[in-house]
Motif scaffolding. Structure first.
Motif, PDB file in Angstrom:
ATOM      1  N   PRO A   1       0.690  -1.071   0.034  1.00 40.99           N
ATOM      2  CA  PRO A   1       0.185   0.032   0.088  1.00 40.99           C
ATOM      3  C   PRO A   1       0.964   1.290  -0.066  1.00 40.99           C
ATOM      4  N   GLN A   2       2.160   1.040  -0.145  1.00 40.43           N
ATOM      5  CA  GLN A   2       3.347   2.221  -0.085  1.00 40.43           C
ATOM      6  C   GLN A   2       3.809   2.190  -1.370  1.00 40.43           C
ATOM      7  N   PHE A   3       4.138   3.507  -1.683  1.00 45.85           N
ATOM      8  CA  PHE A   3       5.201   3.531  -2.727  1.00 45.85           C
ATOM      9  C   PHE A   3       6.763   3.254  -2.368  1.00 45.85           C
ATOM     10  N   ILE A   4       7.400   2.585  -3.216  1.00 44.35           N
ATOM     11  CA  ILE A   4       8.921   2.479  -2.987  1.00 44.35           C
ATOM     12  C   ILE A   4       9.497   3.271  -4.028  1.00 44.35           C
ATOM     13  N   MET A   5       9.996   4.297  -4.263  1.00 42.86           N
ATOM     14  CA  MET A   5      10.610   5.082  -5.209  1.00 42.86           C
ATOM     15  C   MET A   5       9.711   5.371  -6.437  1.00 42.86           C
ATOM     16  N   PRO A   6       8.472   6.275  -6.239  1.00 44.56           N
ATOM     17  CA  PRO A   6       7.782   6.815  -7.297  1.00 44.56           C
ATOM     18  C   PRO A   6       8.884   7.363  -8.440  1.00 44.56           C
TER      19      PRO A   6
ATOM     20  N   PHE B   1      -1.305  -1.323 -11.876  1.00 40.95           N
ATOM     21  CA  PHE B   1      -1.072  -2.398 -12.974  1.00 40.95           C
ATOM     22  C   PHE B   1       0.256  -2.809 -12.935  1.00 40.95           C
ATOM     23  N   ALA B   2       0.669  -4.053 -13.308  1.00 48.21           N
ATOM     24  CA  ALA B   2       1.965  -4.408 -13.548  1.00 48.21           C
ATOM     25  C   ALA B   2       2.018  -5.536 -14.730  1.00 48.21           C
ATOM     26  N   GLY B   3       1.052  -5.899 -15.465  1.00 51.51           N
ATOM     27  CA  GLY B   3       1.007  -6.656 -16.635  1.00 51.51           C
ATOM     28  C   GLY B   3       1.395  -7.978 -16.016  1.00 51.51           C
ATOM     29  N   GLY B   4       1.521  -9.008 -17.101  1.00 50.43           N
ATOM     30  CA  GLY B   4       1.356 -10.320 -16.920  1.00 50.43           C
ATOM     31  C   GLY B   4       0.420 -10.845 -18.000  1.00 50.43           C
ATOM     32  N   GLU B   5      -0.292 -10.236 -18.677  1.00 49.47           N
ATOM     33  CA  GLU B   5      -1.296 -10.732 -19.718  1.00 49.47           C
ATOM     34  C   GLU B   5      -0.643 -11.072 -20.990  1.00 49.47           C
ATOM     35  N   ASN B   6      -1.465 -11.840 -21.720  1.00 51.87           N
ATOM     36  CA  ASN B   6      -0.859 -11.893 -23.094  1.00 51.87           C
ATOM     37  C   ASN B   6       0.554 -12.597 -23.047  1.00 51.87           C
ATOM     38  N   GLY B   7       1.022 -13.372 -22.176  1.00 50.25           N
ATOM     39  CA  GLY B   7       2.247 -13.930 -22.218  1.00 50.25           C
ATOM     40  C   GLY B   7       3.313 -13.104 -22.341  1.00 50.25           C
ATOM     41  N   ILE B   8       3.013 -11.723 -21.659  1.00 46.14           N
ATOM     42  CA  ILE B   8       4.121 -10.990 -21.292  1.00 46.14           C
ATOM     43  C   ILE B   8       4.474 -10.953 -19.828  1.00 46.14           C
ATOM     44  N   GLU B   9       5.761 -10.970 -19.519  1.00 52.54           N
ATOM     45  CA  GLU B   9       6.115 -11.032 -18.292  1.00 52.54           C
ATOM     46  C   GLU B   9       5.833  -9.789 -17.441  1.00 52.54           C
TER      47      GLU B   9
ATOM     48  N   VAL C   1       2.631   0.381 -12.038  1.00 47.18           N
ATOM     49  CA  VAL C   1       2.170   1.838 -12.496  1.00 47.18           C
ATOM     50  C   VAL C   1       0.793   1.881 -11.519  1.00 47.18           C
ATOM     51  N   CYS C   2       0.780   3.234 -11.007  1.00 49.66           N
ATOM     52  CA  CYS C   2      -0.257   3.527 -10.051  1.00 49.66           C
ATOM     53  C   CYS C   2      -0.824   4.775 -10.859  1.00 49.66           C
ATOM     54  N   VAL C   3      -2.528   4.407 -10.890  1.00 48.74           N
ATOM     55  CA  VAL C   3      -3.226   5.462 -11.782  1.00 48.74           C
ATOM     56  C   VAL C   3      -4.033   6.213 -10.767  1.00 48.74           C
ATOM     57  N   TYR C   4      -4.143   7.451 -11.141  1.00 42.56           N
ATOM     58  CA  TYR C   4      -5.066   8.566 -10.182  1.00 42.56           C
ATOM     59  C   TYR C   4      -5.861   9.250 -11.052  1.00 42.56           C
ATOM     60  N   ASP C   5      -7.105   9.514 -10.694  1.00 43.94           N
ATOM     61  CA  ASP C   5      -8.086  10.570 -11.311  1.00 43.94           C
ATOM     62  C   ASP C   5      -8.073  11.709 -10.616  1.00 43.94           C
ATOM     63  N   TYR C   6      -8.728  12.760 -10.985  1.00 46.52           N
ATOM     64  CA  TYR C   6      -9.125  14.087 -10.326  1.00 46.52           C
ATOM     65  C   TYR C   6     -10.103  14.837 -10.861  1.00 46.52           C
ATOM     66  N   ASP C   7     -10.787  15.593 -10.305  1.00 43.76           N
ATOM     67  CA  ASP C   7     -11.631  16.676 -10.896  1.00 43.76           C
ATOM     68  C   ASP C   7     -11.753  17.861 -10.011  1.00 43.76           C
ATOM     69  N   ASP C   8     -12.343  18.624 -10.220  1.00 44.90           N
ATOM     70  CA  ASP C   8     -12.197  20.157  -9.776  1.00 44.90           C
ATOM     71  C   ASP C   8     -12.378  20.255  -7.937  1.00 44.90           C
TER      72      ASP C   8
ATOM     73  N   TYR D   1      -0.693   8.932 -14.569  1.00 45.38           N
ATOM     74  CA  TYR D   1      -0.104   7.511 -14.321  1.00 45.38           C
ATOM     75  C   TYR D   1       1.247   7.735 -13.754  1.00 45.38           C
ATOM     76  N   LEU D   2       1.701   6.980 -12.943  1.00 40.22           N
ATOM     77  CA  LEU D   2       3.126   7.062 -12.542  1.00 40.22           C
ATOM     78  C   LEU D   2       3.747   5.662 -12.053  1.00 40.22           C
ATOM     79  N   THR D   3       5.167   5.577 -12.330  1.00 34.31           N
ATOM     80  CA  THR D   3       5.662   4.466 -12.214  1.00 34.31           C
ATOM     81  C   THR D   3       6.302   4.378 -10.836  1.00 34.31           C
ATOM     82  N   ASP D   4       5.930   3.111 -10.093  1.00 36.10           N
ATOM     83  CA  ASP D   4       6.366   3.114  -8.690  1.00 36.10           C
ATOM     84  C   ASP D   4       7.483   2.098  -8.861  1.00 36.10           C
ATOM     85  N   ILE D   5       8.637   2.287  -9.131  1.00 39.94           N
ATOM     86  CA  ILE D   5       9.708   1.258  -9.757  1.00 39.94           C
ATOM     87  C   ILE D   5      10.229   0.266  -8.729  1.00 39.94           C
TER      88      ILE D   5
END
Length: 222
Positions: A90-95, A134-142, A117-124, A108-112
């Motif tokens: 639940p915590q970042f490690i080096m965004p 998300f980190a992937g892993g679908e469609n045979g991709i590591e 990748v962490c995703v945020y929305d915002y409004d006014d 979108y920001l990478t949390d290396i």
């Protein structure tokens, strides 16, 4: 046969420390930027559609959101918090790097350190609301290993792809690293590890870092 050796035991005693940890931040936001605010290896930076600036304070494991004049601290993100998917930190490690969706109020920001990748929305009325990791892993991709640079590229059909530089990932016995292409919702779609030039020669990717793109759909790789 010689008798097995008994491991030597050591006793450690704390003596002192050098340097200073990051001072605590105010309890509520927005607030004036504290005069004692200290950044540690800030890397990624991005302005959203409201003019607020998101700064990856990388080695402090947080993202600061400030106004354009940089005198008001609007919000501090330390990760997706309790909204993190099951099994994820639940915590970042080096965004590291951060980018804005071309048509949505989405960041979108990478949390290396967490390989995601962490995703945020915002409004006014809200500064940032966690949407997804998300980190992937679908469609045979590591899955992602060391996501660094990131950009959102518009495809010729009008859809969007999230391009992520997986800087140090490599398959066993190979040297090439890779760029991974995701849907805007975080499903891994494809990847490439080299660039084929117009003369037919090939350059393999080695430690790809920053990414950017233009309105013509061209991808730029550092």
């Amino acid at each position: 046969m010689p008798a097995p050796q008994t491991p030597q035991q050591y006793s450690l005693q704390y003596l002192t420390q050098y340097g200073h940890p990051a001072p605590p931040l105010p309890a509520s936001f927005p607030c004036p930027v504290p005069p004692q605010l200290s950044l540690n290896s800030p890397i990624g930076i991005c302005a959203d559609r409201r003019g607020l600036v998101w700064v990856c304070d990388t080695s402090n494991n947080r993202v600061l959101i400030v106004n354009a004049a940089m005198d008001t601290l609007e919000m501090v993100l330390e990760g997706p918090g309790s909204s993190a998917p099951s099994g994820q930190n639940p915590q970042f490690i080096m965004p590291f790097h951060i980018t804005h969706h071309p048509s949505k109020t989405r960041i979108y920001l990478t949390d290396i350190g967490n390989g995601r990748v962490c995703v945020y929305d915002y409004d006014d009325t809200t500064t940032a609301v966690f949407v997804n990791c998300f980190a992937g892993g679908e469609n045979g991709i590591e899955p992602l290993a060391d996501p660094n640079g990131i950009t959102v590229l518009q495809e010729s059909d009008g859809s969007y792809s999230v391009m992520v530089a997986d800087e140090f990932f490599h398959y066993p016995g190979e040297m090439a690293n890779r760029i991974v292409r995701f849907s805007e919702d975080g499903i891994s779609l494809s990847q490439f590890q080299s660039i084929v030039h117009s003369d037919g020669n090939t350059t393999m990717l080695k430690w790809p870092q920053g990414l950017s793109c233009d309105q013509l759909g061209r991808l730029y790789i550092a």
